[in-house]
Design a protein around this motif. Structure first.
Motif, PDB file in Angstrom:
ATOM      1  N   TRP A   1     -45.884  14.630 -60.142  1.00 22.57           N
ATOM      2  CA  TRP A   1     -44.760  13.705 -60.128  1.00 22.57           C
ATOM      3  C   TRP A   1     -44.931  12.686 -59.008  1.00 22.57           C
ATOM      4  O   TRP A   1     -45.668  12.906 -58.051  1.00 22.57           O
ATOM      5  N   VAL A   2     -44.247  11.563 -59.164  1.00 22.01           N
ATOM      6  CA  VAL A   2     -44.190  10.540 -58.125  1.00 22.01           C
ATOM      7  C   VAL A   2     -42.780   9.957 -58.118  1.00 22.01           C
ATOM      8  O   VAL A   2     -42.161   9.799 -59.174  1.00 22.01           O
ATOM      9  N   ALA A   3     -42.262   9.690 -56.946  1.00 24.39           N
ATOM     10  CA  ALA A   3     -40.935   9.094 -56.792  1.00 24.39           C
ATOM     11  C   ALA A   3     -41.107   7.645 -56.348  1.00 24.39           C
ATOM     12  O   ALA A   3     -41.822   7.367 -55.376  1.00 24.39           O
ATOM     13  N   TYR A   4     -40.456   6.731 -57.075  1.00 24.76           N
ATOM     14  CA  TYR A   4     -40.481   5.302 -56.752  1.00 24.76           C
ATOM     15  C   TYR A   4     -39.078   4.840 -56.391  1.00 24.76           C
ATOM     16  O   TYR A   4     -38.095   5.359 -56.916  1.00 24.76           O
ATOM     17  N   THR A   5     -39.017   3.864 -55.506  1.00 21.24           N
ATOM     18  CA  THR A   5     -37.762   3.174 -55.219  1.00 21.24           C
ATOM     19  C   THR A   5     -37.987   1.702 -55.514  1.00 21.24           C
ATOM     20  O   THR A   5     -39.108   1.297 -55.853  1.00 21.24           O
ATOM     21  N   ASP A   6     -36.953   0.908 -55.347  1.00 19.83           N
ATOM     22  CA  ASP A   6     -37.118  -0.526 -55.567  1.00 19.83           C
ATOM     23  C   ASP A   6     -37.977  -1.188 -54.493  1.00 19.83           C
ATOM     24  O   ASP A   6     -38.343  -2.349 -54.623  1.00 19.83           O
ATOM     25  N   ILE A   7     -38.372  -0.429 -53.458  1.00 17.10           N
ATOM     26  CA  ILE A   7     -39.275  -0.990 -52.457  1.00 17.10           C
ATOM     27  C   ILE A   7     -40.676  -0.384 -52.560  1.00 17.10           C
ATOM     28  O   ILE A   7     -41.508  -0.600 -51.704  1.00 17.10           O
ATOM     29  N   GLY A   8     -40.939   0.393 -53.626  1.00 14.52           N
ATOM     30  CA  GLY A   8     -42.282   0.891 -53.876  1.00 14.52           C
ATOM     31  C   GLY A   8     -42.386   2.399 -54.015  1.00 14.52           C
ATOM     32  O   GLY A   8     -41.388   3.109 -54.064  1.00 14.52           O
ATOM     33  N   ALA A   9     -43.654   2.865 -54.050  1.00 12.52           N
ATOM     34  CA  ALA A   9     -43.916   4.306 -54.148  1.00 12.52           C
ATOM     35  C   ALA A   9     -43.409   4.976 -52.869  1.00 12.52           C
ATOM     36  O   ALA A   9     -43.645   4.488 -51.766  1.00 12.52           O
ATOM     37  N   ASP A  10     -42.686   6.079 -53.013  1.00 16.08           N
ATOM     38  CA  ASP A  10     -42.058   6.730 -51.867  1.00 16.08           C
ATOM     39  C   ASP A  10     -42.737   8.047 -51.502  1.00 16.08           C
ATOM     40  O   ASP A  10     -43.091   8.267 -50.363  1.00 16.08           O
ATOM     41  N   HIS A  11     -42.884   8.949 -52.474  1.00 16.27           N
ATOM     42  CA  HIS A  11     -43.553  10.219 -52.225  1.00 16.27           C
ATOM     43  C   HIS A  11     -44.019  10.803 -53.544  1.00 16.27           C
ATOM     44  O   HIS A  11     -43.550  10.409 -54.610  1.00 16.27           O
ATOM     45  N   SER A  12     -44.985  11.736 -53.467  1.00 22.76           N
ATOM     46  CA  SER A  12     -45.519  12.340 -54.691  1.00 22.76           C
ATOM     47  C   SER A  12     -45.961  13.765 -54.405  1.00 22.76           C
ATOM     48  O   SER A  12     -46.139  14.163 -53.264  1.00 22.76           O
TER      49      SER A  12
ATOM     50  N   ARG B   1     -40.016  31.441 -68.611  1.00 28.55           N
ATOM     51  CA  ARG B   1     -39.708  32.661 -69.354  1.00 28.55           C
ATOM     52  C   ARG B   1     -38.893  32.262 -70.588  1.00 28.55           C
ATOM     53  O   ARG B   1     -37.950  31.488 -70.493  1.00 28.55           O
ATOM     54  N   LYS B   2     -39.277  32.799 -71.733  1.00 24.80           N
ATOM     55  CA  LYS B   2     -38.542  32.533 -72.968  1.00 24.80           C
ATOM     56  C   LYS B   2     -37.350  33.484 -73.029  1.00 24.80           C
ATOM     57  O   LYS B   2     -37.499  34.702 -72.963  1.00 24.80           O
ATOM     58  N   THR B   3     -36.166  32.909 -73.136  1.00 22.91           N
ATOM     59  CA  THR B   3     -34.927  33.684 -73.156  1.00 22.91           C
ATOM     60  C   THR B   3     -34.045  33.170 -74.290  1.00 22.91           C
ATOM     61  O   THR B   3     -33.663  32.003 -74.291  1.00 22.91           O
ATOM     62  N   GLY B   4     -33.733  34.040 -75.240  1.00 24.80           N
ATOM     63  CA  GLY B   4     -32.867  33.634 -76.346  1.00 24.80           C
ATOM     64  C   GLY B   4     -33.389  32.461 -77.140  1.00 24.80           C
ATOM     65  O   GLY B   4     -32.629  31.619 -77.581  1.00 24.80           O
ATOM     66  N   GLY B   5     -34.707  32.371 -77.283  1.00 22.98           N
ATOM     67  CA  GLY B   5     -35.303  31.286 -78.067  1.00 22.98           C
ATOM     68  C   GLY B   5     -35.553  30.012 -77.273  1.00 22.98           C
ATOM     69  O   GLY B   5     -36.117  29.058 -77.796  1.00 22.98           O
ATOM     70  N   SER B   6     -35.140  29.949 -76.010  1.00 21.81           N
ATOM     71  CA  SER B   6     -35.348  28.769 -75.171  1.00 21.81           C
ATOM     72  C   SER B   6     -36.286  29.091 -74.013  1.00 21.81           C
ATOM     73  O   SER B   6     -36.226  30.173 -73.440  1.00 21.81           O
ATOM     74  N   TRP B   7     -37.144  28.139 -73.677  1.00 24.51           N
ATOM     75  CA  TRP B   7     -38.019  28.286 -72.524  1.00 24.51           C
ATOM     76  C   TRP B   7     -37.286  27.769 -71.294  1.00 24.51           C
ATOM     77  O   TRP B   7     -36.846  26.619 -71.257  1.00 24.51           O
ATOM     78  N   LEU B   8     -37.156  28.640 -70.283  1.00 24.46           N
ATOM     79  CA  LEU B   8     -36.431  28.297 -69.070  1.00 24.46           C
ATOM     80  C   LEU B   8     -37.362  28.413 -67.862  1.00 24.46           C
ATOM     81  O   LEU B   8     -38.279  29.227 -67.851  1.00 24.46           O
ATOM     82  N   ILE B   9     -37.096  27.610 -66.841  1.00 23.64           N
ATOM     83  CA  ILE B   9     -37.859  27.711 -65.604  1.00 23.64           C
ATOM     84  C   ILE B   9     -37.362  28.939 -64.853  1.00 23.64           C
ATOM     85  O   ILE B   9     -36.191  29.026 -64.483  1.00 23.64           O
ATOM     86  N   ALA B  10     -38.238  29.902 -64.641  1.00 28.85           N
ATOM     87  CA  ALA B  10     -37.885  31.123 -63.919  1.00 28.85           C
ATOM     88  C   ALA B  10     -38.112  30.955 -62.419  1.00 28.85           C
ATOM     89  O   ALA B  10     -37.419  31.556 -61.608  1.00 28.85           O
ATOM     90  N   GLN B  11     -39.104  30.145 -62.059  1.00 30.73           N
ATOM     91  CA  GLN B  11     -39.411  29.902 -60.648  1.00 30.73           C
ATOM     92  C   GLN B  11     -40.092  28.552 -60.525  1.00 30.73           C
ATOM     93  O   GLN B  11     -40.894  28.173 -61.381  1.00 30.73           O
ATOM     94  N   ARG B  12     -39.767  27.813 -59.468  1.00 32.17           N
ATOM     95  CA  ARG B  12     -40.412  26.518 -59.219  1.00 32.17           C
ATOM     96  C   ARG B  12     -40.771  26.405 -57.751  1.00 32.17           C
ATOM     97  O   ARG B  12     -39.953  26.639 -56.873  1.00 32.17           O
ATOM     98  N   LYS B  13     -42.016  26.026 -57.494  1.00 30.59           N
ATOM     99  CA  LYS B  13     -42.465  25.693 -56.143  1.00 30.59           C
ATOM    100  C   LYS B  13     -42.748  24.192 -56.140  1.00 30.59           C
ATOM    101  O   LYS B  13     -43.432  23.694 -57.024  1.00 30.59           O
ATOM    102  N   VAL B  14     -42.216  23.494 -55.172  1.00 28.79           N
ATOM    103  CA  VAL B  14     -42.414  22.050 -55.049  1.00 28.79           C
ATOM    104  C   VAL B  14     -43.415  21.807 -53.926  1.00 28.79           C
ATOM    105  O   VAL B  14     -43.224  22.295 -52.811  1.00 28.79           O
ATOM    106  N   ARG B  15     -44.461  21.088 -54.246  1.00 27.06           N
ATOM    107  CA  ARG B  15     -45.494  20.769 -53.257  1.00 27.06           C
ATOM    108  C   ARG B  15     -45.522  19.255 -53.045  1.00 27.06           C
ATOM    109  O   ARG B  15     -45.670  18.490 -53.991  1.00 27.06           O
ATOM    110  N   LEU B  16     -45.367  18.833 -51.808  1.00 28.84           N
ATOM    111  CA  LEU B  16     -45.448  17.423 -51.445  1.00 28.84           C
ATOM    112  C   LEU B  16     -46.898  17.101 -51.110  1.00 28.84           C
ATOM    113  O   LEU B  16     -47.491  17.728 -50.232  1.00 28.84           O
ATOM    114  N   ASP B  17     -47.487  16.134 -51.829  1.00 23.91           N
ATOM    115  CA  ASP B  17     -48.876  15.749 -51.592  1.00 23.91           C
ATOM    116  C   ASP B  17     -48.990  14.509 -50.706  1.00 23.91           C
ATOM    117  O   ASP B  17     -49.950  14.350 -49.968  1.00 23.91           O
ATOM    118  N   TRP B  18     -48.015  13.599 -50.804  1.00 19.37           N
ATOM    119  CA  TRP B  18     -48.101  12.326 -50.093  1.00 19.37           C
ATOM    120  C   TRP B  18     -46.708  11.763 -49.904  1.00 19.37           C
ATOM    121  O   TRP B  18     -45.812  11.990 -50.718  1.00 19.37           O
TER     122      TRP B  18
END
Length: 86
Positions: free
Chosen positions: A35-46, A54-71
């Motif tokens: 992913w990359v985040a942009y603002t009206d003044i340019g690229a901000d972070h990525s 995990r599939k639950t009741g026929g739907s795929w749900l996010i069970a765990q998320r780790k966010v890694r900042l690269d830049w």
């Protein structure tokens, strides 16, 4: 007394790009999504998400998320505004 703005951006947009999904079982999967985040003044972070699904009741749900900042820009919203909301 006036409000002091930490950043001059007036909006932020979060764009997802390449995603690799691997099914690890009939009701489980893992993924990496960039992913990359942009603002009206340019690229901000990525970075990327490392997700476990995990599939639950026929739907795929996010069970765990780790966010890694690269830049981040020197005047990034991530450090001036977003990080201060945690």
């Amino acid at each position: 007394e006036g409000t002091v703005r930490a950043h001059q951006a007036t909006f932020i947009r979060h764009h997802l790009s390449t995603s690799l999904i691997e099914f690890t079982g009939p009701e489980t999967a893992k993924a990496r999504t960039y992913w990359v985040a942009y603002t009206d003044i340019g690229a901000d972070h990525s970075g990327h998400y490392i997700d476990a699904f995990r599939k639950t009741g026929g739907s795929w749900l996010i069970a765990q998320r780790k966010v890694r900042l690269d830049w981040r820009a020197p005047n990034s919203l991530f450090t001036s505004v977003i990080a201060k909301t945690r």
